[in-house]
Design a protein around this motif. Structure first.
Motif, short mmCIF file in Angstrom:
data_model
loop_
_atom_site.label_atom_id
_atom_site.label_comp_id
_atom_site.label_asym_id
_atom_site.label_seq_id
_atom_site.Cartn_x
_atom_site.Cartn_y
_atom_site.Cartn_z
N ILE A 191 15.09 -10.72 5.27
CA ILE A 191 16.46 -10.59 4.78
C ILE A 191 16.50 -9.66 3.57
CG2 ILE A 191 18.38 -11.84 3.73
CD1 ILE A 191 17.68 -14.22 5.45
N VAL A 192 15.51 -9.79 2.68
CA VAL A 192 15.41 -8.89 1.53
C VAL A 192 15.26 -7.45 2.00
CG1 VAL A 192 13.98 -8.22 -0.44
CG2 VAL A 192 14.47 -10.64 -0.03
N GLU A 193 14.39 -7.24 2.98
CA GLU A 193 14.18 -5.89 3.52
C GLU A 193 15.47 -5.31 4.10
OE1 GLU A 193 11.25 -3.61 6.74
OE2 GLU A 193 11.53 -5.78 6.83
N GLU A 194 16.20 -6.12 4.89
CA GLU A 194 17.44 -5.65 5.50
C GLU A 194 18.49 -5.32 4.44
OE1 GLU A 194 18.51 -8.82 8.08
OE2 GLU A 194 16.86 -8.47 9.48
N LYS A 195 18.59 -6.16 3.42
CA LYS A 195 19.58 -5.91 2.37
C LYS A 195 19.21 -4.68 1.56
CE LYS A 195 22.36 -8.26 -1.10
NZ LYS A 195 23.60 -8.01 -0.34
N ILE A 216 11.24 -3.34 -5.12
CA ILE A 216 11.60 -4.74 -5.31
C ILE A 216 10.77 -5.35 -6.43
CG2 ILE A 216 11.57 -7.04 -4.25
CD1 ILE A 216 13.72 -5.28 -3.07
N ALA A 217 11.42 -6.18 -7.26
CA ALA A 217 10.73 -7.03 -8.22
C ALA A 217 11.06 -8.47 -7.88
CB ALA A 217 11.15 -6.70 -9.65
N ILE A 218 10.06 -9.32 -7.82
CA ILE A 218 10.25 -10.73 -7.48
C ILE A 218 10.16 -11.57 -8.74
CG2 ILE A 218 9.32 -12.70 -6.21
CD1 ILE A 218 10.48 -10.71 -4.33
N ILE A 257 6.43 -8.16 1.67
CA ILE A 257 7.10 -6.90 1.33
C ILE A 257 6.06 -5.81 1.07
CG2 ILE A 257 8.44 -5.76 -0.48
CD1 ILE A 257 10.11 -8.34 -0.65
N TYR A 258 4.99 -6.15 0.40
CA TYR A 258 3.96 -5.17 0.05
C TYR A 258 3.20 -4.69 1.27
CZ TYR A 258 0.03 -3.10 -2.49
OH TYR A 258 -0.93 -2.23 -2.98
N GLU A 259 2.89 -5.60 2.18
CA GLU A 259 2.02 -5.25 3.31
C GLU A 259 2.78 -4.86 4.57
OE1 GLU A 259 -0.76 -8.45 3.92
OE2 GLU A 259 -2.06 -7.69 2.33
N GLU A 260 4.00 -5.36 4.76
CA GLU A 260 4.67 -5.20 6.05
C GLU A 260 5.92 -4.32 6.01
OE1 GLU A 260 3.24 -6.38 8.67
OE2 GLU A 260 1.72 -7.58 7.61
N THR A 261 6.31 -3.84 4.83
CA THR A 261 7.52 -3.02 4.76
C THR A 261 7.22 -1.69 4.06
OG1 THR A 261 8.35 -3.71 2.58
CG2 THR A 261 8.79 -5.19 4.44
N ASP A 262 8.20 -0.81 4.08
CA ASP A 262 8.08 0.47 3.37
C ASP A 262 8.53 0.38 1.92
OD1 ASP A 262 7.14 1.74 5.68
OD2 ASP A 262 9.18 2.19 6.38
N GLN A 304 -4.82 -4.95 -3.79
CA GLN A 304 -5.45 -3.95 -2.95
C GLN A 304 -4.47 -2.80 -2.69
OE1 GLN A 304 -8.70 -4.53 -2.21
NE2 GLN A 304 -8.42 -6.44 -3.36
N ILE A 305 -4.87 -1.58 -3.05
CA ILE A 305 -4.00 -0.42 -2.84
C ILE A 305 -3.75 -0.24 -1.35
CG2 ILE A 305 -3.78 2.07 -3.10
CD1 ILE A 305 -5.43 1.86 -5.63
N LYS A 306 -2.47 -0.08 -1.01
CA LYS A 306 -2.10 0.03 0.40
C LYS A 306 -1.15 1.20 0.60
CE LYS A 306 -0.06 -2.59 4.23
NZ LYS A 306 -1.18 -2.32 5.15
N ASP A 307 -1.54 2.13 1.46
CA ASP A 307 -0.69 3.25 1.88
C ASP A 307 -0.12 4.02 0.70
OD1 ASP A 307 -1.17 2.42 4.48
OD2 ASP A 307 0.63 1.17 4.54
N GLY A 308 -0.89 4.20 -0.38
CA GLY A 308 -0.44 4.98 -1.52
C GLY A 308 0.63 4.30 -2.36
N LYS A 309 0.92 3.00 -2.11
CA LYS A 309 1.93 2.30 -2.91
C LYS A 309 1.41 2.01 -4.30
CE LYS A 309 4.44 -0.22 0.73
NZ LYS A 309 4.91 -1.55 1.16
N ILE A 310 2.35 1.86 -5.24
CA ILE A 310 1.96 1.43 -6.58
C ILE A 310 1.52 -0.03 -6.49
CG2 ILE A 310 3.55 3.01 -7.73
CD1 ILE A 310 5.37 0.58 -8.27
#
Length: 399
Positions: free
Chosen positions: A150-154, A163-165, A182-187, A305-311
């Motif tokens: 739901i967070v991703e869709e919004k 996003i900050a949680i 959010i970190y592992e499964e979304t853009d 763990q750094i993933k796909d160049g994300k911060i």
């Protein structure tokens, strides 16, 4: 009249009898002697007593079945049907202070709470980080994957890319699971996870509060319909306030202040039973289960763990300066585990100490706002602006 003598009758002899020989007491005695169980003597008394007890038990059982059926039909089933219609929601609380900001702050509340809207409204300083959203849980339970989706869709609908949680108490455990998704499964980028007096696991919950939760879990398992029953909830909520209507005196049995008891019952009915904006029994059970089965350490490890160049997200732990001010969570315990996690994973961590109690921004909004503005906002912004690589210098703990 002839004197009765023995006379032959069908080859047998018997004494002659007359009406005057009839004795009703002898008839009763004979019936008593020949009825079932009489030959058992004392054992017969036991058998007859057991029979009476069994019949009484059947009567009580029948009455209990009637009461149980009413409990199920008029208490459990309607509430179960109502809860089945609920679902998680996200409420918009504040727009970001900077209109060009593309970050959203997602706020989640803790044990016994349903909707983070009031809590998020108490923290306008969060708008300096981004748009402020509040999560309302599904009142029938918690599914962190659904919340994250739901967070991703919004976020997609509102052109949000970061996003900050923020999780208060147990909400931090739920927040870590949502953050991990959010970190592992979304853009989406994950800027930060802010944990407000969060118990890292069940051992971080103080013993008295832990035993209450465990007792609740046992009752939920023992009593059919306990997850939905409002009548049981009434008993539990009134019992939790017993200090307001039970008064101790010199006798062994405390006296009851019936006026105070009536006030307590009225309060419970208004605020906990007939108020559809409160957490259900089942939601509270699942919230406590989230603490008992916490995978917070694993989630923290995954977020390092750094993933796909994300911060890499930063971790902020907000807590009272005086650990004893928190009667629910041992914040020293949680902090030590967070520091260990930072050493293991080189995660950027800041500890923000405040003169507050347990996860109480609604009671101490000015103190929370001051800490967020002075410590949390600069820490998250500085980190999000820094490029990330395997040899990036990590930020040190701040106080």
């Amino acid at each position: 009249m002839k004197n009765p003598e023995f006379r032959p009758t069908g080859g047998m002899t018997r004494p002659e009898t007359t009406v005057s020989d009839y004795d009703d007491e002898r008839r009763k005695q004979r019936l008593h002697e020949t009825r079932t169980g009489h030959s058992l003597d004392e054992r017969g008394i036991v058998v007859r007593t057991a029979g009476r007890i069994a019949l009484s038990g059947l009567a009580v059982g029948a009455a209990a079945s009637v009461v149980g059926a009413q409990y199920w039909v008029h208490d459990v089933l309607p509430e179960r049907e109502r809860l089945a219609q609920t679902q998680p929601e996200i409420h918009e609380i504040y727009h970001a202070t900077d209109p060009a900001n593309t970050t959203a702050v997602v706020d989640l509340v803790g044990l016994g709470n349903l909707d983070a809207s009031q809590t998020a409204s108490s923290l306008p300083s969060l708008a300096e980080i981004g748009d402020v959203w509040a999560v309302q849980y599904d009142n029938s339970g918690i599914d962190t994957t659904v919340i994250a989706q739901i967070v991703e869709e919004k976020a997609e609908a509102n052109n949000i890319d970061s996003i900050a949680i923020v999780g208060h108490s147990m909400g931090g455990i739920i927040g870590l699971e949502v953050a991990n998704y959010i970190y592992e499964e979304t853009d989406l980028d994950l800027m930060a996870v802010v944990l407000d007096c969060t118990p890292i696991n069940l051992d971080a919950v103080r013993p008295e509060e832990r035993s209450r939760g465990q007792e609740m879990m046992r009752w939920m398992g023992w009593i059919p319909g306990a997850r939905e029953s409002r009548s049981l909830r009434t008993v539990v909520e009134v019992g939790a306030r017993k200090d307001r209507f039970l008064t101790a005196d010199s006798s062994l049995v405390p006296s009851v202040d019936f006026g105070a008891l009536a006030d307590v019952v009225d309060e419970v009915l208004r605020e906990k039973i007939f108020n559809e904006g409160v957490a259900s029994n089942g939601l509270i059970e699942m919230q406590f289960a989230a603490i008992a089965t916490s995978g917070a350490r694993d989630n923290l490890r995954a977020l390092a763990q750094i993933k796909d160049g994300k911060i890499l997200p930063v971790i902020v732990f907000m807590r009272p300066t005086d650990a004893s001010a928190d009667q629910v969570v041992d914040n020293d315990y949680t902090q030590s585990h967070l520091l260990e996690s930072r050493v293991e994973n080189e995660t950027a961590l800041m500890v923000a100490r405040m003169d507050t109690g347990h996860a109480n921004p609604n009671q101490e909004p000015q103190k929370y706002d001051a800490a967020i503005e002075a410590k949390v906002v600069p820490f998250t912004q500085k980190h999000s602006e820094s490029p990330v690589s395997d040899d990036t210098d990590k930020l040190a703990e701040g106080n």
